[in-house]
Design a protein around this motif. Structure first.
Motif: not given
Length: 417
Positions: A43-55
């Protein structure tokens, strides 16, 4: 995938044979926002101050996080990096016509566009591939005696089906001229009152579906008809007509033709031309082992062209097996010099399709190219799209751009030569 307002476009191309991957992560829509990226095997995980996206990646794909290298930022795309990947070579191309299983069975020929029955309950005793188009010249070179096949064209008998590069040859004598269960609802161009076929100029040899008026093929002789693979579905008579979206079917068929021809004849450049010999596309096959995974695909072209509606998935991330090609559009007298060069080059293989299908293919290539990250859309003077296609044995896809060389991807599993 847990999507948030700060969704980021992700594009991952895995080369199965090379066991490598190119990962491109675009900037969040808000732009300039700090982002933490975590790469895990599945999986890939991208975190920003607005939230987290995981693929989540497909089960057959495993990344090697410790192998990340070549990190760079490309304007308009985002972050690029390469890493090792493991992907199964699972999906195999299914022949357009399974010779071993279909021979000896009763088959029904359908118009792919509308489902109209063209030939009903035809028992095919022989399903055979045709030799290459220059086979007679080779016989002349190799034989020390007069050519025994001179002036003897290869025409199928009543229960035969011969397979060419992009077409089927079928004997329609009984189907067309006698009131039997095999009566065909296609319009042939010239039939006299005493049931004899009189061939007229080439412009009048088209075989047209009576229901949807799509060109299905051409008459070759009074008994033999050529059906193009992109227009016909051949199914066991025991099965019902399979509903396959048009663009997916065209992608799969073209992809299979390209892959099979490149494998059998070691040719990687193709001239896509209409039945009138007019060249529509110059195409260069790069590779056929790509698996493409992306999220947040650009849907504006799909909304604009109904032909492409079936390509938009309900979820925000999808995976395709794909072939990668370079292509040049040749409509409206574009690239005439290049067309002349390729026409005189014996290593370029012609692939003939109905003119309308050539235009459909050009549109599919254009859509595929537009969905690629901008840095991957051109290579030298060619457009460089990836053509994505599902390997279900029925269809394929492609992409395009505006340069002298461009690349795209077609919808099937197959990069540069």
């Amino acid at each position: 995938m847990a999507a948030t307002a700060a969704e980021t476009r992700m594009f991952l191309e895995v080369r199965r044979q090379l066991q490598s991957a190119l990962l491109i992560l675009g900037e969040p829509k808000e732009g300039g926002m700090p982002m933490d990226i975590s790469i895990m095997p599945s999986s890939l995980q991208m975190k920003t101050p607005e939230g987290c996206t995981e693929i989540q990646l497909p089960a057959e794909v495993r990344l090697v996080p410790s192998s990340c290298r070549g990190l760079q930022f490309v304007t308009g795309d985002g972050l690029h990096l390469r890493l090792q990947a493991q992907a199964e070579l699972g999906t195999k191309l299914i022949s357009m016509f399974n010779q071993s299983s279909q021979a000896q069975e009763c088959c029904t020929f359908y118009c792919q566009s509308c489902g109209e029955v063209i030939i009903k309950d035809r028992k095919l005793l022989r399903v055979l591939p045709l030799p290459s188009e220059n086979w007679e010249a080779l016989v002349g070179e190799w034989c020390c005696h007069p050519d025994p096949f001179a002036n003897k064209p290869l025409h199928p008998q009543e229960n035969d089906c011969f397979i060419g590069d992009s077409f089927f040859l079928v004997n329609l004598r009984t189907s067309l001229w006698q009131p039997r269960p095999e009566l065909s609802p296609v319009e042939m161009c010239c039939v006299s009152s005493d049931n004899h076929c009189k061939l007229e100029p080439k412009a009048n040899t088209k075989v047209i579906c009576k229901r949807c008026k799509v060109m299905l093929g051409e008459t070759v002789s009074s008994e033999t008809t050529k059906f193009y693979m992109t227009e016909i579905i051949i199914q066991s008579s025991e099965r019902s007509f399979p509903i396959i979206p048009r663009s997916r079917f065209v992608q799969s068929v073209i992809t299979q033709c390209l892959v099979q021809l490149s494998s059998a004849r070691s040719t990687f450049r193709f001239r896509i031309q209409g039945q009138d010999d007019k060249v529509y596309i110059l195409l260069w096959l790069l590779n056929s082992d790509s698996l493409v995974i992306e999220s947040l695909r650009n849907s504006k072209y799909i909304k604009k062209f109904p032909l492409l509606e079936d390509t938009l998935k309900a979820d925000s991330s999808s995976a395709w097996s794909a072939i990668k090609v370079l292509y040049q559009p040749c409509i409206k007298s574009r690239n005439e010099k290049l067309v002349n060069l390729w026409e005189s080059d014996i290593s370029v293989h012609p692939l003939t399709l109905p003119s309308a299908t050539c235009l459909e293919l050009l549109l599919i290539l254009s859509r595929s190219n537009a969905n690629l990250p901008s840095s991957l859309r051109h290579m030298n003077s060619f457009q460089s799209p990836s053509v994505y296609a599902e390997l279900s044995g029925s269809g394929g896809g492609v992409t395009q751009n505006r340069s002298t060389e461009s690349s795209t991807a077609l919808g099937l599993p197959q990069g540069p030569q």
